[in-house]
Design a protein around this motif. Structure first.
Motif, PDB file in Angstrom:
ATOM      1  N   LEU A 140      38.324  57.915  12.818  1.00  0.00           N
ATOM      2  CA  LEU A 140      37.758  59.137  13.393  1.00  0.00           C
ATOM      3  C   LEU A 140      38.324  60.316  12.602  1.00  0.00           C
ATOM      4  O   LEU A 140      39.544  60.467  12.503  1.00  0.00           O
ATOM      5  N   TYR A 141      37.443  61.117  12.011  1.00  0.00           N
ATOM      6  CA  TYR A 141      37.842  62.283  11.242  1.00  0.00           C
ATOM      7  C   TYR A 141      37.604  63.549  12.049  1.00  0.00           C
ATOM      8  O   TYR A 141      36.526  63.723  12.613  1.00  0.00           O
ATOM      9  N   ILE A 142      38.603  64.400  12.077  1.00  0.00           N
ATOM     10  CA  ILE A 142      38.452  65.710  12.697  1.00  0.00           C
ATOM     11  C   ILE A 142      38.713  66.750  11.617  1.00  0.00           C
ATOM     12  O   ILE A 142      39.808  66.790  11.041  1.00  0.00           O
ATOM     13  N   SER A 143      37.737  67.568  11.346  1.00  0.00           N
ATOM     14  CA  SER A 143      37.913  68.599  10.320  1.00  0.00           C
ATOM     15  C   SER A 143      38.065  69.959  10.991  1.00  0.00           C
ATOM     16  O   SER A 143      37.558  70.192  12.089  1.00  0.00           O
ATOM     17  N   SER A 144      38.781  70.845  10.301  1.00  0.00           N
ATOM     18  CA  SER A 144      38.990  72.221  10.785  1.00  0.00           C
ATOM     19  C   SER A 144      39.354  72.229  12.272  1.00  0.00           C
ATOM     20  O   SER A 144      38.661  72.830  13.106  1.00  0.00           O
ATOM     21  N   SER A 145      40.429  71.555  12.608  1.00  0.00           N
ATOM     22  CA  SER A 145      40.775  71.342  14.016  1.00  0.00           C
ATOM     23  C   SER A 145      40.926  72.657  14.781  1.00  0.00           C
ATOM     24  O   SER A 145      41.310  73.696  14.218  1.00  0.00           O
ATOM     25  N   GLN A 146      40.610  72.591  16.070  1.00  0.00           N
ATOM     26  CA  GLN A 146      40.721  73.728  16.976  1.00  0.00           C
ATOM     27  C   GLN A 146      41.601  73.326  18.161  1.00  0.00           C
ATOM     28  O   GLN A 146      41.760  72.127  18.449  1.00  0.00           O
ATOM     29  N   THR A 147      42.123  74.325  18.851  1.00  0.00           N
ATOM     30  CA  THR A 147      43.011  74.020  19.983  1.00  0.00           C
ATOM     31  C   THR A 147      42.292  73.200  21.045  1.00  0.00           C
ATOM     32  O   THR A 147      42.905  72.385  21.745  1.00  0.00           O
ATOM     33  N   THR A 148      40.981  73.368  21.132  1.00  0.00           N
ATOM     34  CA  THR A 148      40.203  72.612  22.122  1.00  0.00           C
ATOM     35  C   THR A 148      40.069  71.130  21.756  1.00  0.00           C
ATOM     36  O   THR A 148      39.607  70.332  22.572  1.00  0.00           O
ATOM     37  N   ASP A 149      40.496  70.771  20.548  1.00  0.00           N
ATOM     38  CA  ASP A 149      40.495  69.355  20.157  1.00  0.00           C
ATOM     39  C   ASP A 149      41.694  68.611  20.743  1.00  0.00           C
ATOM     40  O   ASP A 149      41.748  67.379  20.683  1.00  0.00           O
ATOM     41  N   SER A 150      42.650  69.333  21.278  1.00  0.00           N
ATOM     42  CA  SER A 150      43.843  68.702  21.851  1.00  0.00           C
ATOM     43  C   SER A 150      43.459  67.735  22.963  1.00  0.00           C
ATOM     44  O   SER A 150      42.443  67.909  23.658  1.00  0.00           O
ATOM     45  N   GLY A 151      44.290  66.703  23.126  1.00  0.00           N
ATOM     46  CA  GLY A 151      44.022  65.697  24.145  1.00  0.00           C
ATOM     47  C   GLY A 151      44.358  64.327  23.592  1.00  0.00           C
ATOM     48  O   GLY A 151      45.080  64.188  22.605  1.00  0.00           O
ATOM     49  N   VAL A 152      43.820  63.307  24.230  1.00  0.00           N
ATOM     50  CA  VAL A 152      44.063  61.930  23.807  1.00  0.00           C
ATOM     51  C   VAL A 152      42.740  61.331  23.327  1.00  0.00           C
ATOM     52  O   VAL A 152      41.711  61.467  23.999  1.00  0.00           O
ATOM     53  N   TYR A 153      42.806  60.686  22.179  1.00  0.00           N
ATOM     54  CA  TYR A 153      41.631  60.031  21.605  1.00  0.00           C
ATOM     55  C   TYR A 153      41.783  58.525  21.757  1.00  0.00           C
ATOM     56  O   TYR A 153      42.777  57.947  21.320  1.00  0.00           O
ATOM     57  N   PHE A 154      40.788  57.925  22.391  1.00  0.00           N
ATOM     58  CA  PHE A 154      40.796  56.486  22.619  1.00  0.00           C
ATOM     59  C   PHE A 154      39.683  55.813  21.820  1.00  0.00           C
ATOM     60  O   PHE A 154      38.562  56.313  21.744  1.00  0.00           O
ATOM     61  N   CYS A 155      40.032  54.672  21.294  1.00  0.00           N
ATOM     62  CA  CYS A 155      39.081  53.756  20.715  1.00  0.00           C
ATOM     63  C   CYS A 155      38.902  52.616  21.717  1.00  0.00           C
ATOM     64  O   CYS A 155      39.887  52.178  22.334  1.00  0.00           O
ATOM     65  N   ALA A 156      37.682  52.134  21.899  1.00  0.00           N
ATOM     66  CA  ALA A 156      37.431  51.019  22.822  1.00  0.00           C
ATOM     67  C   ALA A 156      36.426  50.076  22.176  1.00  0.00           C
ATOM     68  O   ALA A 156      35.441  50.529  21.585  1.00  0.00           O
ATOM     69  N   VAL A 157      36.665  48.776  22.302  1.00  0.00           N
ATOM     70  CA  VAL A 157      35.797  47.800  21.666  1.00  0.00           C
ATOM     71  C   VAL A 157      35.299  46.791  22.686  1.00  0.00           C
ATOM     72  O   VAL A 157      35.914  46.549  23.715  1.00  0.00           O
ATOM     73  N   SER A 183      33.504  63.138  12.666  1.00  0.00           N
ATOM     74  CA  SER A 183      32.727  62.028  12.137  1.00  0.00           C
ATOM     75  C   SER A 183      33.522  60.749  12.353  1.00  0.00           C
ATOM     76  O   SER A 183      34.743  60.787  12.548  1.00  0.00           O
ATOM     77  N   ALA A 184      32.816  59.624  12.338  1.00  0.00           N
ATOM     78  CA  ALA A 184      33.456  58.334  12.548  1.00  0.00           C
ATOM     79  C   ALA A 184      32.840  57.314  11.621  1.00  0.00           C
ATOM     80  O   ALA A 184      31.638  57.373  11.329  1.00  0.00           O
ATOM     81  N   THR A 185      33.684  56.392  11.167  1.00  0.00           N
ATOM     82  CA  THR A 185      33.242  55.295  10.322  1.00  0.00           C
ATOM     83  C   THR A 185      33.828  54.010  10.859  1.00  0.00           C
ATOM     84  O   THR A 185      35.030  53.943  11.132  1.00  0.00           O
ATOM     85  N   THR A 186      32.988  52.984  11.012  1.00  0.00           N
ATOM     86  CA  THR A 186      33.456  51.666  11.407  1.00  0.00           C
ATOM     87  C   THR A 186      33.106  50.666  10.316  1.00  0.00           C
ATOM     88  O   THR A 186      31.945  50.595   9.897  1.00  0.00           O
ATOM     89  N   VAL A 187      34.124  49.927   9.852  1.00  0.00           N
ATOM     90  CA  VAL A 187      33.922  48.846   8.893  1.00  0.00           C
ATOM     91  C   VAL A 187      34.186  47.557   9.660  1.00  0.00           C
ATOM     92  O   VAL A 187      35.315  47.081   9.745  1.00  0.00           O
ATOM     93  N   ALA A 188      33.115  47.006  10.240  1.00  0.00           N
ATOM     94  CA  ALA A 188      33.262  45.878  11.156  1.00  0.00           C
ATOM     95  C   ALA A 188      33.833  44.647  10.452  1.00  0.00           C
ATOM     96  O   ALA A 188      34.624  43.903  11.040  1.00  0.00           O
ATOM     97  N   THR A 189      33.452  44.447   9.205  1.00  0.00           N
ATOM     98  CA  THR A 189      33.909  43.259   8.479  1.00  0.00           C
ATOM     99  C   THR A 189      35.416  43.295   8.233  1.00  0.00           C
ATOM    100  O   THR A 189      36.048  42.244   8.107  1.00  0.00           O
ATOM    101  N   GLU A 190      35.988  44.503   8.165  1.00  0.00           N
ATOM    102  CA  GLU A 190      37.427  44.639   7.963  1.00  0.00           C
ATOM    103  C   GLU A 190      38.151  45.022   9.241  1.00  0.00           C
ATOM    104  O   GLU A 190      39.352  45.252   9.245  1.00  0.00           O
ATOM    105  N   ARG A 191      37.405  45.131  10.339  1.00  0.00           N
ATOM    106  CA  ARG A 191      37.970  45.302  11.680  1.00  0.00           C
ATOM    107  C   ARG A 191      38.777  46.584  11.833  1.00  0.00           C
ATOM    108  O   ARG A 191      39.928  46.575  12.318  1.00  0.00           O
ATOM    109  N   TYR A 192      38.168  47.697  11.432  1.00  0.00           N
ATOM    110  CA  TYR A 192      38.800  48.977  11.699  1.00  0.00           C
ATOM    111  C   TYR A 192      37.755  50.065  11.812  1.00  0.00           C
ATOM    112  O   TYR A 192      36.606  49.918  11.353  1.00  0.00           O
ATOM    113  N   SER A 193      38.179  51.154  12.449  1.00  0.00           N
ATOM    114  CA  SER A 193      37.341  52.336  12.563  1.00  0.00           C
ATOM    115  C   SER A 193      38.219  53.563  12.359  1.00  0.00           C
ATOM    116  O   SER A 193      39.412  53.546  12.694  1.00  0.00           O
TER     117      SER A 193
END
Lengths: 111, 112
Positions: free
Chosen positions: A72-89, A60-70
């Motif tokens: 990303l929540y990962i629950s019950s992580s799995q090995t397939t979640d490995s990698g690099v997570y990028f945010c882009a604006v 899940s993801a939450t963005t609070v634009a007025t406070e300029r942040y986002s």
């Protein structure tokens, strides 16, 4: 130009753990996207989320634009979640699609 | 449905050689983009095309040229390759306006 900072830079988890990744940005944005780059280098769009909260399975993801942040929540992580997570604006007032990427969070999930 | 297709997947060039990277999308998207990704870094926008017939510079355009051949295809050309252009190049596309971007699998380019 706009600054995009992601934290933490590295994260190591055991399978089944939960995690929160953060993206801070320095100016108002038209939109914000989260991407996952898997170990084979492929980039997958996870969320298009200029504001509010979205959920997709264990992610899940939450963005609070007025406070300029986002977040990303990962629950019950799995090995397939490995990698690099990028945010882009996309800076407000610029042409649609001109994304500025953060440096990424490297996630490693151990079995 | 292939999405965004990039060719070639790998290429080695010598300094001074020229090369064109090809990108095609089958999602009927208006906008297309070229990025480069250097080790340990996020992606940086080289050029983009908001619609067929238009192109514009991104953050790091020097040393590159682009052609939006038609709605489906957007090519990136290196006229005289330099070692500093060794990178992984990604093409992406998106629909009209502020829309999610979808990426190809990348081209790994090494310049000796």
């Amino acid at each position: 130009g706009i600054q995009v900072e992601q934290s933490p830079p590295d994260l190591i988890l055991q399978e089944g753990a939960n995690s929160t990744l953060r993206c801070n940005f320095s100016d108002s944005v038209n939109n914000l996207q989260w991407f996952h780059q898997n170990p084979w280098g492929q980039l997958i769009n996870l969320f298009y989320i200029p504001s509010g909260t979205k959920q997709n399975g264990r992610l899940s993801a939450t963005t609070v634009a007025t406070e300029r942040y986002s977040l990303l929540y990962i629950s019950s992580s799995q090995t397939t979640d490995s990698g690099v997570y990028f945010c882009a604006v996309e800076l407000r007032g610029t042409s649609y699609g001109k994304l500025t990427f953060g440096q990424g969070t490297i996630l490693t999930v151990h079995p | 449905n292939a999405g965004v297709t990039q060719t070639p997947k790998f290429q080695v060039l010598k300094t001074g050689q020229s090369m064109t990277l090809q990108c095609a999308q089958d999602m009927n998207h208006n906008s297309m983009y070229w990025y480069r990704q250097d080790p340990g870094m996020g992606l940086r926008l080289i050029y983009y095309s908001a619609s067929e017939g238009t192109t514009d510079k991104g953050e790091v355009p020097n040393g590159y040229n682009v052609s939006r051949l038609n709605k489906r295809e957007f090519s990136l050309r290196l006229e005289s390759a330099a070692p500093s252009q060794t990178s992984v190049y990604f093409c992406a596309s998106s629909g009209q306006g502020a829309q999610p971007q979808h990426f190809g699998d990348g081209t790994r380019l090494s310049i000796l």
